[in-house]
Design an enzyme around this catalytic site. Structure first.
Site, PDB file in Angstrom:
ATOM      1  N   ASP A 122      13.433  26.025   5.822  1.00  0.00           N
ATOM      2  CA  ASP A 122      12.969  25.160   4.731  1.00  0.00           C
ATOM      3  C   ASP A 122      11.442  25.151   4.801  1.00  0.00           C
ATOM      4  OD1 ASP A 122      12.777  23.469   2.591  1.00  0.00           O
ATOM      5  OD2 ASP A 122      14.203  21.996   3.345  1.00  0.00           O
TER       6      ASP A 122
HETATM    7  C1  BGC Z   1      13.119  21.245   0.220  1.00  0.00           C
HETATM    8  C2  BGC Z   1      14.012  22.398  -0.159  1.00  0.00           C
HETATM    9  C3  BGC Z   1      13.323  23.257  -1.186  1.00  0.00           C
HETATM   10  C4  BGC Z   1      12.017  23.733  -0.590  1.00  0.00           C
HETATM   11  C5  BGC Z   1      11.239  24.689  -1.471  1.00  0.00           C
HETATM   12  C6  BGC Z   1      11.729  21.693   0.583  1.00  0.00           C
HETATM   13  O1  BGC Z   1      10.857  20.632   0.730  1.00  0.00           O
HETATM   14  O2  BGC Z   1      13.707  20.547   1.287  1.00  0.00           O
HETATM   15  O3  BGC Z   1      15.233  21.915  -0.644  1.00  0.00           O
HETATM   16  O4  BGC Z   1      14.149  24.319  -1.560  1.00  0.00           O
HETATM   17  O5  BGC Z   1      11.208  22.607  -0.343  1.00  0.00           O
HETATM   18  O6  BGC Z   1      10.659  24.056  -2.540  1.00  0.00           O
END
Ligand code: BGC
Length: 744
Positions: free
Chosen positions: A278
Site C-alpha cells: 500500500d
Molecule cells: C490506500 C489504498 C489505495 C492507495 C493508493 C492508500 O492510502 O490505503 O487503498 O489504493 O492509497 O491510492
C-alpha cells in the site's frame, strides 16, 4: 484438509530456498528471455511504482533511467501515451508501463459505494458496474485499479467500511469475485479489461476501535474463518494483483508478513498474483517499529514476497545494496520481476501499449442504465408505516428538504476522484421531472455538518404546505473513507434537529439517509413514517431514489452490515458466538430496574443495560412494497458425507402483496457443536427472486459440505461431523423456517 501455520518464518524460508511455485504460463518463455537481458538495475526499476508528478519531463527522465515499472494517478490519455512512448521508445528494452488508478466504484460514471453495492446482493449487477468502471478507465489508458477492497468490517466507526462489502465473509467473497470478473473479463488482453487488486491483505477491517491504520488483533481462527476467505475467493477468481494492508496483526505489519504472500497466496491458493505494497506501507514499518532502517524495510518487504513498492522508494534505494552485499539472492528479485512482466504481457501491453485518445468512454446509455440499476437495488427500505411509500397519485406536492437533496458532489461518497458532479442526478433534479408533482425545495442546512441550523425554521415552515415531506440527510463524502473515522456515528450537525422538527409538522415524513456507513438512527427511525437508507449512491442516486419513492421501482436491498442502536454496541455483527450466557430476550433495561436492586436481580446474561441485546436492524434486513411468505421448507436429504457432498434446500416463496417485487432469500446455517465454539448463524447462500403479485415459486439453493469448513481446535481447516441447523428467510434474524441436517 489444510495445514495452518501462522508463522512469518515459514514464508521467508520457503521462498529463499525454493522460490514459489508459479503455474506454467503461455508467456513464460518471453518473460524468461526478457529477464535474462535485464540488468539488476532495470529489474529493480520494474519493482518501483511512482505516483504521478506534475512534470512530464521529470517522470520521463525517471522512465528513461529505467527506474519505474508503474505509474498511478495519471488520468489524461495524452499524458499516459506520452509516458508510455518514453518507456517503449527511449529505454533499452522498451518495457511498457503499467498505468494505475484507484477506480473504486466507477471512473466517470460513479456507482454506489461498494457497501451500497453489497446491499443489492446482485452479483450480476455488481459485475456490470465493475465492467462500466473498467470500460471507462481503460479508455483513458488506465489498466490497473486498486480494487476490490474485500476487508470484512464489523465496525461502523471505521471510515473505510464504505469501501468494502460489509461484515459477512460469504457475501464479501461473492462480491469480490464478481468485481474481479467485471474488471478483468476472462481475457486481460482485452483493451477494455483492467487488472484488479484484492486489498488490503489482510485484516485491515479489524483496525482496533475503528481507528484507521490501527493494529488488528485477530485470533488466528478468526483470521482464517472470517478475514481471509474473501482473499482466497479473489485469488480463485483470478485477481491479477494483491495489495498489502497498513495494519499489523499480532505485531507483524502485512508488508513484512511472508505467511500471507508466500505461504497462503502463492503456495496454498496457487495464485501468482503480483503483490504491491500500500502507499508507503513499506517505509511505514519504521514507524511500526519492526524495521531498524530503510535497508531493513527493503529486506523484510522482499523477503515477505512483495513484488512492487508503492512510492516508498525502499526497493529502488536499497535492493541494489542488499544484492551487492549478498544478503538476498537474485532469485527473490527475479520472481518479483517475473510477476510484473507477466502481468504486462497478460494485459497485452507489449503489443498494444497505447490508448486511442479519441475514444474516451463515459456516460454511455449502457453505463448509465447499469449504474441506475445498481443504485436502485442498493437502497434499503428500513421503515414504511401505513405503506406511505410508494407515494400515490394523490400526492400533488412534495417538500424536498435537507443538505443532500441537491448536492451533486456529496452523493458520490468516498473515492470518486474522477467523477464529474455536473453529470450527477440529484433527488431534486429527478423529482422536478415527475409529472403532476409540485416540488418545494429547501436545503435547510448549508451542509451536513452545519452546526448553526439557521435555515431549519424556514424549511419547516415551507414543508408544512406540502402533502409529503422527503428529507435527505446523511454524511458528506469526506466523512467516510480512508482516515475518516468517527467515534460518534449519529447524524452530524443539526440534522437530527431538522428531522425532529419536520416530524412535528404532522405531515407524512420520509427520511432518506445517504451515508458511507451505518449511522445510529434509532431516533430518526422513530420520528419518520418511512426511512430509506442509501449508502452514497453515486451519479444516478437521485433518479434511483425518485423511482423508488414514486413506485416506478420497488426496494429490494438488504443490509450488508448490522445497524447498532448505539455506538457503544460496536462491534456488533450477526455471526457472533453464542457465549456461555446468551441473552434470553427478557432482560431488564436500566430504566426498568428498581433502585437498589440486588446485584444479581437482573440475572447474569450477555447484554447491555442501556441498549439491550439486539441491533437496531440485523444483517440482511430490508423491506419491500410487498410482503413475502416462506413455506414448505424441504431438504432433498438430511445427511451429508464429510467430503464432496451437498444438500439441496428448497422452499416456496410467495409474493403476498400487491406489486411485483424482488426478494433476496437468505440461507443461514449453524453448526451446533464444534471442537471450538461456532457462530450462532452464518450466511451460506442467497438468491434474488422476482415474483408478480400473488405469485409463488419453488426456490432452491445448495449447501456444499466444503462451505461448512472452519479452523478447528488443532488449527487445521476441515469439516467436522455433527448436527446442523438451517434457516431460510428474509434476514439474519428470521427464525421461522428451520430444518436440521447432519454431516457424518
Ligand atoms: C490506500 C489504498 C489505495 C492507495 C493508493 C492508500 O492510502 O490505503 O487503498 O489504493 O492509497 O491510492
Amino acid at each position: 484438509m489444510k495445514r495452518l501455520v501462522y508463522s512469518l518464518m515459514a514464508g521467508v524460508l520457503m521462498s529463499a530456498c525454493a522460490g514459489s511455485k508459479m503455474p506454467e504460463d503461455k508467456y513464460d518463455i518471453r518473460v524468461d528471455e526478457l529477464l535474462q537481458r535485464m540488468t539488476l538495475e532495470e529489474k529493480i526499476g520494474q519493482m518501483n511504482q511512482l505516483s504521478a508528478l506534475e512534470s512530464l519531463d521529470a517522470m520521463s527522465e525517471e522512465i528513461r533511467q529505467g527506474r519505474v515499472g508503474s505509474i498511478f494517478n495519471e488520468t489524461d490519455p495524452h499524458r499516459i501515451n506520452t509516458l508510455q512512448r518514453v518507456a517503449r521508445e527511449e529505454t533499452r528494452l522498451g518495457i511498457p508501463l503499467l498505468m494505475a488508478r484507484d477506480v473504486i466504484h466507477g471512473f466517470r460514471t460513479i456507482a454506489p459505494i461498494p457497501l451500497g453495492q453489497a446491499a443489492s446482493f446482485d452479483l450480476e449487477a455488481v459485475e456490470a458496474a465493475a465492467r462500466v468502471a473498467a470500460i471507462e478507465a481503460s479508455s483513458a489508458g488506465i489498466r490497473w485499479t486498486f480494487s476490490p477492497m474485500i476487508d470484512i468490517a464489523r465496525d461502523a466507526r471505521w471510515g473505510r467500511i464504505a469501501e468494502g462489502y460489509g461484515e459477512d465473509t460469504y457475501l464479501t467473497s461473492m462480491m469480490g469475485a464478481a468485481v474481479v470478473r467485471g474488471y478483468q473479463t476472462d481475457n486481460l488482453a482485452d483493451p477494455t479489461a483492467i487488472a484488479a487488486c484484492a486489498k488490503h491483505f489482510a485484516g485491515y477491517g479489524a483496525s482496533e476501535g475503528g481507528r484507521d491504520y490501527n493494529s488488528a488483533n485477530i485470533p488466528i481462527r478468526q483470521l482464517h474463518d472470517v478475514y481471509l476467505p474473501p482473499f482466497e475467493a479473489a485469488a480463485k477468481a483470478g485477481a491479477a494483483t494483491f495489495m498489502t494492508s497498513f495494519n499489523d496483526i499480532d505485531g507483524i505489519p502485512s508488508t513484512a508478513n511472508g505467511y500471507l504472500m508466500r505461504s497462503l497466496l502463492h503456495e496454498e491458493w496457487g495464485s501468482d498474483a503480483m503483490v504491491v505494497t500500500d502507499w508507503s506501507s513499506a517505509t511505514e514499518m519504521l514507524a511500526h517499529g519492526n524495521c531498524r532502517d530503510t535497508l531493513d524495510v527493503a529486506l523484510q518487504t522482499i523477503n515477505a514476497g512483495v513484488d512492487m513498492d508503492m512510492v516508498s522508494n525502499a526497493y529502488i534505494r536499497y535492493l541494489p545494496k542488499l544484492m551487492k552485499d549478498g544478503v538476498i539472492p537474485e532469485i527473490l528479485i527475479n520472481e518479483a520481476v517475473r510477476r510484473i512482466l507477466k502481468l504486462k504481457f497478460d494485459l497485452g501491453l507489449f503489443d498494444n501499449p497505447y490508448v486511442d485518445e479519441s475514444k474516451l468512454q463515459a456516460y454511455t446509455p449502457e453505463a448509465l442504465s447499469a449504474t441506475l440499476r445498481i443504485a436502485t437495488e442498493s437502497a434499503v427500505l428500513l421503515k414504511n408505516d401505513n405503506s406511505l411509500l410508494p407515494l400515490g397519485k394523490e400526492v400533488k406536492s412534495v417538500a424536498l428538504i435537507g443538505p443532500l437533496a441537491d448536492d451533486t458532489y456529496e452523493q458520490f461518497g468516498t473515492w470518486a476522484f474522477d467523477g464529474e458532479p455536473e453529470h450527477t442526478i440529484t433527488p431534486l433534479k429527478a423529482m422536478l421531472s415527475v409529472d403532476g408533482v409540485k416540488v418545494i425545495h429547501d436545503k435547510a442546512l448549508t451542509h451536513c455538518r452545519d452546526l448553526k441550523g439557521d435555515g431549519i425554521r424556514q424549511a419547516v415552515q415551507r414543508a408544512k404546505s406540502a402533502d409529503v415531506i422527503v428529507c435527505v440527510v446523511g454524511e458528506e463524502a469526506i466523512m467516510s473513507g480512508e482516515a475518516h473515522c468517527l467515534a460518534d456515528i449519529n447524524l452530524y450537525g443539526k440534522q437530527k434537529e431538522l428531522v425532529a422538527e419536520l416530524s412535528k409538522t404532522g405531515k407524512p415524513l420520509v427520511t432518506v439517509i445517504m451515508a458511507g456507513r451505518p449511522l445510529t438512527i434509532a431516533d430518526e427511525v422513530e420520528k419518520s413514517d418511512a426511512l430509506l437508507y442509501m449508502f452514497h449512491p453515486g451519479t444516478m442516486g437521485g433518479q434511483a431514489l425518485v423511482d423508488l419513492l414514486f413506485g416506478k421501482a420497488v426496494p429490494s436491498g438488504k443490509l450488508p452490515v448490522t445497524f447498532p442502536r448505539m455506538v457503544g454496541q460496536i462491534p456488533i455483527y450477526y455471526n457472533h458466538k453464542n457465549t456461555g450466557r446468551p441473552a434470553e430476550g427478557n432482560e431488564l433495561l436500566i430504566n426498568q430496574t428498581p433502585v437498589r436492586a440486588a446485584q444479581t436481580a437482573l440475572g447474569c446474561h450477555s447484554y447491555w443495560l442501556d441498549a439491550g441485546y439486539g441491533p437496531l436492524f440485523p444483517f440482511g434486513y430490508g423491506l419491500s412494497y410487498t410482503t413475502f411468505a416462506y413455506s414448505d421448507l424441504k431438504l432433498d436429504k438430511d445427511r451429508m458425507k464429510l467430503e464432496n457432498d451437498s444438500i439441496e434446500v428448497s422452499f416456496t416463496l410467495t409474493n403476498t402483496g400487491n406489486v411485483e417485487a424482488t426478494e433476496i432469500c437468505q440461507l443461514y446455517v449453524r453448526d451446533l457443536v464444534g471442537s471450538v465454539s461456532r457462530p450462532v448463524k452464518e450466511l451460506k447462500g442467497f438468491r434474488r427472486v422476482t415474483l408478480k403479485a400473488g405469485e409463488s415459486q419453488r426456490v432452491s439453493m445448495k449447501i456444499f459440505v466444503e462451505n461448512l469448513q472452519f479452523c478447528g481446535l488443532d488449527y487445521y481447516t476441515y469439516q467436522e461431523p455433527g448436527e446442523f441447523r438451517l434457516w431460510v428467510g428474509c434476514n439474519s434474524d428470521d427464525n421461522r423456517n428451520e430444518a436440521t441436517f447432519y454431516v457424518d
